[in-house]
Design a protein around this motif. Structure first.
Motif, PDB file in Angstrom:
ATOM      1  N   LYS A 178     -67.340  48.750   2.583  1.00  0.00           N
ATOM      2  CA  LYS A 178     -67.923  47.416   2.653  1.00  0.00           C
ATOM      3  C   LYS A 178     -69.069  47.302   1.661  1.00  0.00           C
ATOM      4  O   LYS A 178     -70.009  48.100   1.684  1.00  0.00           O
ATOM      5  CB  LYS A 178     -68.433  47.113   4.063  1.00  0.00           C
ATOM      6  CG  LYS A 178     -69.048  45.731   4.193  1.00  0.00           C
ATOM      7  CD  LYS A 178     -69.466  45.424   5.611  1.00  0.00           C
ATOM      8  CE  LYS A 178     -70.056  44.013   5.713  1.00  0.00           C
ATOM      9  NZ  LYS A 178     -70.448  43.676   7.091  1.00  0.00           N
ATOM     10  N   THR A 179     -68.965  46.311   0.785  1.00  0.00           N
ATOM     11  CA  THR A 179     -70.038  46.046  -0.166  1.00  0.00           C
ATOM     12  C   THR A 179     -71.056  45.123   0.492  1.00  0.00           C
ATOM     13  O   THR A 179     -70.709  44.061   0.993  1.00  0.00           O
ATOM     14  CB  THR A 179     -69.490  45.364  -1.436  1.00  0.00           C
ATOM     15  OG1 THR A 179     -68.413  46.140  -1.969  1.00  0.00           O
ATOM     16  CG2 THR A 179     -70.584  45.226  -2.480  1.00  0.00           C
ATOM     17  N   ILE A 180     -72.319  45.508   0.501  1.00  0.00           N
ATOM     18  CA  ILE A 180     -73.374  44.657   1.053  1.00  0.00           C
ATOM     19  C   ILE A 180     -73.528  43.438   0.158  1.00  0.00           C
ATOM     20  O   ILE A 180     -73.777  43.557  -1.049  1.00  0.00           O
ATOM     21  CB  ILE A 180     -74.702  45.422   1.158  1.00  0.00           C
ATOM     22  CG1 ILE A 180     -74.547  46.611   2.111  1.00  0.00           C
ATOM     23  CG2 ILE A 180     -75.822  44.497   1.640  1.00  0.00           C
ATOM     24  CD1 ILE A 180     -75.757  47.519   2.139  1.00  0.00           C
ATOM     25  N   ALA A 181     -73.364  42.243   0.736  1.00  0.00           N
ATOM     26  CA  ALA A 181     -73.385  40.999  -0.038  1.00  0.00           C
ATOM     27  C   ALA A 181     -74.820  40.490  -0.175  1.00  0.00           C
ATOM     28  O   ALA A 181     -75.316  39.752   0.679  1.00  0.00           O
ATOM     29  CB  ALA A 181     -72.495  39.952   0.627  1.00  0.00           C
ATOM     30  N   LEU A 182     -75.470  40.865  -1.259  1.00  0.00           N
ATOM     31  CA  LEU A 182     -76.849  40.429  -1.479  1.00  0.00           C
ATOM     32  C   LEU A 182     -76.935  38.927  -1.724  1.00  0.00           C
ATOM     33  O   LEU A 182     -77.975  38.316  -1.462  1.00  0.00           O
ATOM     34  CB  LEU A 182     -77.446  41.184  -2.673  1.00  0.00           C
ATOM     35  CG  LEU A 182     -77.535  42.711  -2.538  1.00  0.00           C
ATOM     36  CD1 LEU A 182     -78.068  43.318  -3.839  1.00  0.00           C
ATOM     37  CD2 LEU A 182     -78.426  43.093  -1.366  1.00  0.00           C
ATOM     38  N   TYR A 183     -75.850  38.333  -2.228  1.00  0.00           N
ATOM     39  CA  TYR A 183     -75.853  36.887  -2.481  1.00  0.00           C
ATOM     40  C   TYR A 183     -75.954  36.114  -1.175  1.00  0.00           C
ATOM     41  O   TYR A 183     -76.352  34.950  -1.167  1.00  0.00           O
ATOM     42  CB  TYR A 183     -74.617  36.464  -3.276  1.00  0.00           C
ATOM     43  CG  TYR A 183     -73.307  36.980  -2.722  1.00  0.00           C
ATOM     44  CD1 TYR A 183     -72.653  36.329  -1.683  1.00  0.00           C
ATOM     45  CD2 TYR A 183     -72.727  38.122  -3.252  1.00  0.00           C
ATOM     46  CE1 TYR A 183     -71.454  36.802  -1.180  1.00  0.00           C
ATOM     47  CE2 TYR A 183     -71.517  38.601  -2.755  1.00  0.00           C
ATOM     48  CZ  TYR A 183     -70.882  37.948  -1.718  1.00  0.00           C
ATOM     49  OH  TYR A 183     -69.701  38.414  -1.223  1.00  0.00           O
ATOM     50  N   ASP A 185     -72.327  49.857  -3.968  1.00  0.00           N
ATOM     51  CA  ASP A 185     -72.654  49.842  -2.538  1.00  0.00           C
ATOM     52  C   ASP A 185     -73.205  48.487  -2.101  1.00  0.00           C
ATOM     53  O   ASP A 185     -73.124  48.120  -0.926  1.00  0.00           O
ATOM     54  CB  ASP A 185     -73.632  50.974  -2.191  1.00  0.00           C
ATOM     55  CG  ASP A 185     -74.976  50.825  -2.892  1.00  0.00           C
ATOM     56  OD1 ASP A 185     -75.046  50.099  -3.912  1.00  0.00           O
ATOM     57  OD2 ASP A 185     -75.958  51.440  -2.429  1.00  0.00           O
ATOM     58  N   LYS A 186     -73.718  47.711  -3.038  1.00  0.00           N
ATOM     59  CA  LYS A 186     -74.216  46.360  -2.756  1.00  0.00           C
ATOM     60  C   LYS A 186     -74.139  45.547  -4.038  1.00  0.00           C
ATOM     61  O   LYS A 186     -74.104  46.097  -5.141  1.00  0.00           O
ATOM     62  CB  LYS A 186     -75.656  46.400  -2.233  1.00  0.00           C
ATOM     63  CG  LYS A 186     -76.622  47.162  -3.131  1.00  0.00           C
ATOM     64  CD  LYS A 186     -77.957  47.374  -2.450  1.00  0.00           C
ATOM     65  CE  LYS A 186     -78.847  48.318  -3.267  1.00  0.00           C
ATOM     66  NZ  LYS A 186     -80.131  48.591  -2.588  1.00  0.00           N
ATOM     67  N   SER A 187     -74.108  44.236  -3.896  1.00  0.00           N
ATOM     68  CA  SER A 187     -73.934  43.410  -5.089  1.00  0.00           C
ATOM     69  C   SER A 187     -74.506  42.016  -4.900  1.00  0.00           C
ATOM     70  O   SER A 187     -74.420  41.426  -3.822  1.00  0.00           O
ATOM     71  CB  SER A 187     -72.454  43.289  -5.454  1.00  0.00           C
ATOM     72  OG  SER A 187     -72.293  42.481  -6.606  1.00  0.00           O
ATOM     73  N   LEU A 188     -75.060  41.505  -5.979  1.00  0.00           N
ATOM     74  CA  LEU A 188     -75.541  40.131  -6.032  1.00  0.00           C
ATOM     75  C   LEU A 188     -74.483  39.210  -6.632  1.00  0.00           C
ATOM     76  O   LEU A 188     -74.614  37.995  -6.598  1.00  0.00           O
ATOM     77  CB  LEU A 188     -76.831  40.070  -6.857  1.00  0.00           C
ATOM     78  CG  LEU A 188     -77.690  38.815  -6.770  1.00  0.00           C
ATOM     79  CD1 LEU A 188     -78.192  38.597  -5.351  1.00  0.00           C
ATOM     80  CD2 LEU A 188     -78.884  38.934  -7.726  1.00  0.00           C
ATOM     81  N   PHE A 189     -73.417  39.800  -7.191  1.00  0.00           N
ATOM     82  CA  PHE A 189     -72.366  39.009  -7.831  1.00  0.00           C
ATOM     83  C   PHE A 189     -71.454  38.379  -6.784  1.00  0.00           C
ATOM     84  O   PHE A 189     -70.824  39.085  -5.988  1.00  0.00           O
ATOM     85  CB  PHE A 189     -71.525  39.899  -8.756  1.00  0.00           C
ATOM     86  CG  PHE A 189     -72.194  40.244 -10.054  1.00  0.00           C
ATOM     87  CD1 PHE A 189     -71.984  39.473 -11.182  1.00  0.00           C
ATOM     88  CD2 PHE A 189     -73.043  41.350 -10.135  1.00  0.00           C
ATOM     89  CE1 PHE A 189     -72.590  39.793 -12.383  1.00  0.00           C
ATOM     90  CE2 PHE A 189     -73.657  41.673 -11.329  1.00  0.00           C
ATOM     91  CZ  PHE A 189     -73.440  40.900 -12.465  1.00  0.00           C
ATOM     92  N   PHE A 190     -71.387  37.050  -6.793  1.00  0.00           N
ATOM     93  CA  PHE A 190     -70.493  36.354  -5.865  1.00  0.00           C
ATOM     94  C   PHE A 190     -69.067  36.445  -6.400  1.00  0.00           C
ATOM     95  O   PHE A 190     -68.791  36.061  -7.534  1.00  0.00           O
ATOM     96  CB  PHE A 190     -70.906  34.886  -5.724  1.00  0.00           C
ATOM     97  CG  PHE A 190     -70.004  34.090  -4.824  1.00  0.00           C
ATOM     98  CD1 PHE A 190     -70.035  34.260  -3.453  1.00  0.00           C
ATOM     99  CD2 PHE A 190     -69.101  33.161  -5.348  1.00  0.00           C
ATOM    100  CE1 PHE A 190     -69.199  33.538  -2.612  1.00  0.00           C
ATOM    101  CE2 PHE A 190     -68.265  32.435  -4.529  1.00  0.00           C
ATOM    102  CZ  PHE A 190     -68.308  32.627  -3.155  1.00  0.00           C
ATOM    103  N   PRO A 191     -68.126  36.964  -5.592  1.00  0.00           N
ATOM    104  CA  PRO A 191     -66.733  37.094  -6.058  1.00  0.00           C
ATOM    105  C   PRO A 191     -65.988  35.772  -5.961  1.00  0.00           C
ATOM    106  O   PRO A 191     -66.402  34.851  -5.251  1.00  0.00           O
ATOM    107  CB  PRO A 191     -66.155  38.124  -5.089  1.00  0.00           C
ATOM    108  CG  PRO A 191     -66.932  37.914  -3.831  1.00  0.00           C
ATOM    109  CD  PRO A 191     -68.323  37.516  -4.244  1.00  0.00           C
ATOM    110  N   GLU A 192     -64.897  35.690  -6.660  1.00  0.00           N
ATOM    111  CA  GLU A 192     -64.069  34.490  -6.596  1.00  0.00           C
ATOM    112  C   GLU A 192     -63.503  34.335  -5.186  1.00  0.00           C
ATOM    113  O   GLU A 192     -62.787  35.196  -4.693  1.00  0.00           O
ATOM    114  CB  GLU A 192     -62.914  34.567  -7.594  1.00  0.00           C
ATOM    115  CG  GLU A 192     -62.017  33.340  -7.567  1.00  0.00           C
ATOM    116  CD  GLU A 192     -60.900  33.386  -8.583  1.00  0.00           C
ATOM    117  OE1 GLU A 192     -60.158  32.397  -8.692  1.00  0.00           O
ATOM    118  OE2 GLU A 192     -60.770  34.415  -9.280  1.00  0.00           O
TER     119      GLU A 192
END
Length: 385
Positions: A2-7, A39-46
């Motif tokens: 699970k990628t932590i959704a920073l967005y 492990d976490k991301s600020l990039f919003f996926p499609e």
């Protein structure tokens, strides 16, 4: 993984630091890319009808971001080592533009739902277009009314909240959603305007949308498809249209508000000129037809830029004087020819069929007259007739 959704936590954050979990090569549209999991991301996926964020991980460009389950995949132009710490920076102008458009869509569809009971059944947000699909037909007055109220809401600078309500409370909350959602539901709330399930980043208040403009709308699958632009995209579109308008009235040598009447006047003049040219061409053709002795049975005329009516009238005039096959071809060897053939004694439908077989012609007709087109040279046509 699970990628932590920073967005989800802060839509206005522009950069972050994360650890590389995996990195694999991927070929997308014949381009070698690297499929990177953090492990976490600020990039919003499609997802949710909206294209993804773009930006950089360290010095490598991120060209696309996708989500599968809870894992976010970053498609980069360079790779990383597993366990490596990377610095991510999103393209803020791209992100903010998407937030303006998406929030504007919530305002418009929320008002359409409140005012007319419309349900939002489709949404698409790309770098070029923003469309929203409603399940009812809207009139021009209804569209203008919602657009006006949308901009009043924008001017009122209403606060926007995004949150995950407790699962046990969710059933008691009346919110809009285009589909059934399994698991936690993220709600985006514009107080007094809209409460909608949505996974995307949004601006903090309606005032940050700037402006909402309906570019066009059309009937679509029993409902209405609306094309909108918001904020800076709307400004860019306005400036583009104003430049076109300025160019138009300078070219037409008239004032801005005189452009429609000027165009109508020019169109009328063009029609009259076309009629006069047609009369002249018809007169020239008829004079040519009159010049042929009536004892010649077969007549074939090649010309340019004759319309179908002139050709039919010409063939009718030829058939009155000549007993054989009468043909008019209009065009040239490069672009091909349109044709009309007529006869009192020959089967024109059969001749057209022969042209289809031998020259690949298109068209047909009756025994007395046939017409169509053929992509062949004059010499090839004359050898066939």
């Amino acid at each position: 993984m699970k990628t932590i959704a920073l967005y989800d936590e802060d839509a206005f954050a522009k950069d972050f630091t994360a650890k590389v979990i995996s990195c694999d090569e991927a070929i997308i549209d014949n381009q070698k890319l690297y499929k990177v999991v953090l492990d976490k991301s600020l990039f919003f996926p499609e997802q949710g009808g909206q294209t993804s964020d773009i930006g950089h991980l360290d010095d490598h460009q991120v060209v696309d971001v996708q989500i599968e389950g809870d894992t976010v995949y970053h498609y980069c132009k360079g790779g990383f080592l597993i366990g490596e710490e990377v610095h991510g920076v999103i393209d803020w102008n791209h992100r903010f533009s998407n937030m303006q458009q998406h929030t504007g869509e919530h305002i418009f569809t929320g008002l359409a739902h409140n005012e007319y009971g419309a349900e939002n059944v489709g949404f698409h947000l790309s770098d070029n277009t923003v469309t929203l699909d409603l399940n009812i037909e809207l009139s021009e007055d209804m569209v203008e009314h919602i657009e006006r109220k949308s901009n009043e809401i924008i001017a009122a600078d209403v606060a926007i909240k995004a949150y995950y309500p407790k699962q046990e409370l969710l059933g008691a909350i009346a919110y809009r959603s285009k589909k059934e959602i399994d698991g936690p539901v993220r709600l985006v709330e514009i107080e007094g305007v809209d409460l909608c399930a949505c996974c995307a980043p949004h601006v903090k208040s309606t005032g940050q949308v700037g402006i909402l403009k309906v570019v066009s709308y059309e009937k679509y699958k029993g409902g209405t498809r609306i094309y909108i632009l918001c904020g800076l995209r709307a400004l860019d579109d306005y400036n583009r249209r104003m430049k076109l308008l300025a160019k138009a009235y300078r070219t037409l040598s008239c004032k801005e508000d005189e452009v429609p009447d000027k165009i109508i006047s020019l169109m009328d003049e063009g029609k009259q000129l076309k009629y006069r040219i047609s009369d002249i061409k018809s007169g020239i053709l008829m004079n040519q037809i009159e010049s042929y002795p009536s004892d010649i049975p077969d007549i074939t005329i090649f010309s340019e830029d004759l319309d179908a009516k002139i050709m039919r009238d010409g063939v009718n005039a030829l058939v009155e004087k000549h007993d054989g096959l009468c043909c008019i071809f209009s065009g040239n060897d490069d672009d091909g020819y349109n044709f009309v053939i007529g006869s009192k004694t020959r089967d024109c439908a059969a001749i057209a069929a022969g042209m289809r077989e031998l020259l690949g012609a298109k068209g047909g007709g009756s025994k007395q007259m046939a017409q169509g087109s053929v992509n062949a040279t004059r010499n090839e046509i004359e050898r066939t007739m």
